[in-house]
Write an enzyme that holds these catalytic residues in place. Sequence first.
Site, short mmCIF file in Angstrom:
data_model
loop_
_atom_site.label_atom_id
_atom_site.label_comp_id
_atom_site.label_asym_id
_atom_site.label_seq_id
_atom_site.Cartn_x
_atom_site.Cartn_y
_atom_site.Cartn_z
N GLU A 47 3.26 -39.66 -18.08
CA GLU A 47 2.11 -39.34 -18.28
C GLU A 47 1.85 -40.59 -19.28
O GLU A 47 2.69 -39.72 -20.32
CB GLU A 47 1.19 -38.14 -18.16
CG GLU A 47 -0.10 -38.79 -18.03
CD GLU A 47 -0.71 -37.36 -18.25
OE1 GLU A 47 0.17 -36.15 -17.47
OE2 GLU A 47 -1.85 -37.20 -17.85
N CYS A 246 -3.24 -36.17 -15.77
CA CYS A 246 -5.19 -36.40 -15.25
C CYS A 246 -5.80 -37.73 -15.35
O CYS A 246 -6.39 -37.87 -15.81
CB CYS A 246 -5.34 -35.62 -16.57
SG CYS A 246 -5.26 -33.59 -15.79
N ASN A 377 -4.36 -35.87 -8.21
CA ASN A 377 -4.09 -35.93 -9.21
C ASN A 377 -3.51 -34.30 -9.17
O ASN A 377 -3.17 -33.79 -8.07
CB ASN A 377 -3.65 -36.33 -10.99
CG ASN A 377 -2.93 -35.20 -11.72
OD1 ASN A 377 -2.12 -34.90 -11.51
ND2 ASN A 377 -3.87 -34.22 -12.83
N GLU A 378 -4.74 -33.53 -10.09
CA GLU A 378 -4.49 -32.26 -9.70
C GLU A 378 -6.14 -31.31 -9.14
O GLU A 378 -6.55 -30.64 -9.68
CB GLU A 378 -4.15 -31.78 -11.48
CG GLU A 378 -4.10 -30.27 -11.06
CD GLU A 378 -3.69 -29.83 -12.49
OE1 GLU A 378 -4.68 -30.35 -13.34
OE2 GLU A 378 -2.68 -29.63 -12.90
O1 AHR Z 1 1.21 -32.56 -17.80
C1 AHR Z 1 0.18 -32.42 -18.84
C2 AHR Z 1 -1.49 -32.08 -18.01
O2 AHR Z 1 -1.71 -31.12 -17.09
C3 AHR Z 1 -1.48 -33.01 -16.50
O3 AHR Z 1 -2.12 -34.17 -17.32
C4 AHR Z 1 -2.40 -32.22 -15.59
O4 AHR Z 1 -1.98 -33.20 -14.48
C5 AHR Z 1 -2.28 -30.99 -15.81
O5 AHR Z 1 -3.13 -30.39 -15.94
#
Ligand code: AHR
Length: 659
Positions: A47, A246, A377-378
């Site tokens: 990321e 994120c 993603n999350e």
């Molecule tokens: O790894 C850091 C962050 O943790 C990522 O962007 C997210 O997916 C998670 O909350």
Amino acid sequence: MRRKYFAALCLAALTLSSRAQKSVPITINADKVTAQVKPTMWGVFFEDINMGADGGLYAELIKNRSFEFGMPLMGWTVKGKNLKEGDALVLNRQQQQQANPRFLRLNVRNASSKNDVILNNEGFRGIGTKKGLSYDFSIMYRQASPGVKLHVELQDEKGNAIGESVLIPAESGAEWHKQGVSLTCKATVLKGKFQIWFEGNGTIDLDMISLFPGDTWKSRKGGLRADMVQMLADMKPGFIRFPGGCIVEGRDLSNRYMWKKTLGPVEDRELNINRWNTEFKHRLTTDYYQTYGLGFFEYFQMAEDIGAEPLPIINCGMACQFNTAEVVPMEQLGPYVQDALDLVEFANGAVTTTWGKKRAEMGHPAPFNLKMMGIGNENWGPQYLERLVVFTKALKEKYPEIKIVNSSGTDPNGDRFDYLNASLRKNKADLIDEHYYRAPEWFLSNATRYDSYDKKGSKVFAGEYAAQSDGIAKPTNQNNWRTAIAEAAFMTGLERNADVVNMASYAPLFAHVDGWQWTPDMIWVDDLHVYGTPNYYVQKMYSLYKGTSVVGISLNNKVVAGQDSLYASAVVDAKTNELIVKVVNASANAQTRSIQIKSAKKLPVSAINTYITNDLKAVNSFEKSTNVSPQDERIAVKGKNLALTLKPYSFNIVRLQLK
Ligand code: AHR
């Protein structure tokens, strides 16, 4: 508090271990295959956080090269005794060049020496330079008539020139031109600077002022930092997930990651603010932007270079739920779904297709062989499921061969997780992405987490995990051996259940020591150096010795998951014909264990144990980059028995060549 608990756990286990160790052997049935290990089992999660891409992996040394940051001259100083009010202007040609509208116009008058008209760039927390290395400078310029020369200079911390060259703009007229020159650096400096001083008379427009080291990965012009990519290549990862995290979601939808904007010539890639820029008040990074010089083409190319399956994650029509939590209305989801479909075409389509043609134009006519994609993603909640259904239907209709990764939210338990996990399993999701940022004790006590998962149901992608020595993102949250050994113990449970957990990746991957937002992180860099944390070495060991099938290993007829503070799993590798045994001793004392191996094959007379042992507080650093790292020892095998002395707080991988 957590530390005390960890110590108490270890002490209790230690007491047990000294009583039990002599009598109870660990047994392995090397012929009893319990699961297959997918080639994708251990991978990496990339990321653009912690200056992972801009200022990190993407080797560009000039910050704000196109003057598109919120403050157009951030990172730059324009000065000189010949400059008058209005001689240095940021112009905006919004109507002609939407992706890269700003440029700098300089009026240069009677400039003959270094002090007359100067443009300085501070780089990303400085500019790391290497003695003897050649640097590629390039610039886009426009001038009505010739008259201005550019003296390009690398400088040390004190401003002394350590590399120089001159660029004489060759073209004039109403058009923009790109031109470059190279310079060789005379000194190795961690926090150098960059300067252009101007000579002559005339007005010149400047844009895309760029400087790359000559030693990029695979010597690609405008490419990636070779030392950082090498760290990944050395792991032989099964997959690489990108671009996050994120960052995929964005703080709001307008800030989301849009892969189509990351293709083509770099000057046409529209800059985006990095959503980690102001996320954490204690780690404000207001100069953090995404130039997308490392864009989707480069991600696919890097995946191919390091032999990893690409796993792109695409926005599902939802912005980060910790931030604005914006969602796109269902009736406007179409373009988002189309982005997912087009991405498959970009990666795999024939060169005659719209997006396959773009891939070919960028230099890769052969397909990238994309096999999977993450939707969201999350993300969590019914709003996620509602959108996911639409994506899944469209993708499965057009590309049934593509496996889809679904999100199970931010945590590995709780109402959100339970709701999503149950719903996704009911919908027969291909892969469910689970995230755990937890204390080391959680990892130890969850080594059996997947033993009870339905082996026939949806597969798990342990997409983001890291043991936390302290709170997330705190400066004191360290990548120490305590966190890494807990992960190693937990990972025996992932390996044992390789028929449930098909993929796993530590997160985050990279952090710049002067530009991070989040801790802990697997690999730390500055502008010249890189080192792997203890967690890196654990990941690398698993990945290098992943084997091809899981075989039975037990202690007292049970899985080895905490008895006597031991955690173990075993695989055989059909390609190398090895039996590979992973054992963690999470106690403070050495334990000598007899390992009894059942196998129709003949065992060798000795085996190699690759192990890491250290104090729980031990860390790596730039100065001591391999303080916590593997060592090899040879151990004797007697018949079908192996007497293994497990050092205190150790992670061991024993390899036996089967005959
Ligand atoms: O790894 C850091 C962050 O943790 C990522 O962007 C997210 O997916 C998670 O909350």
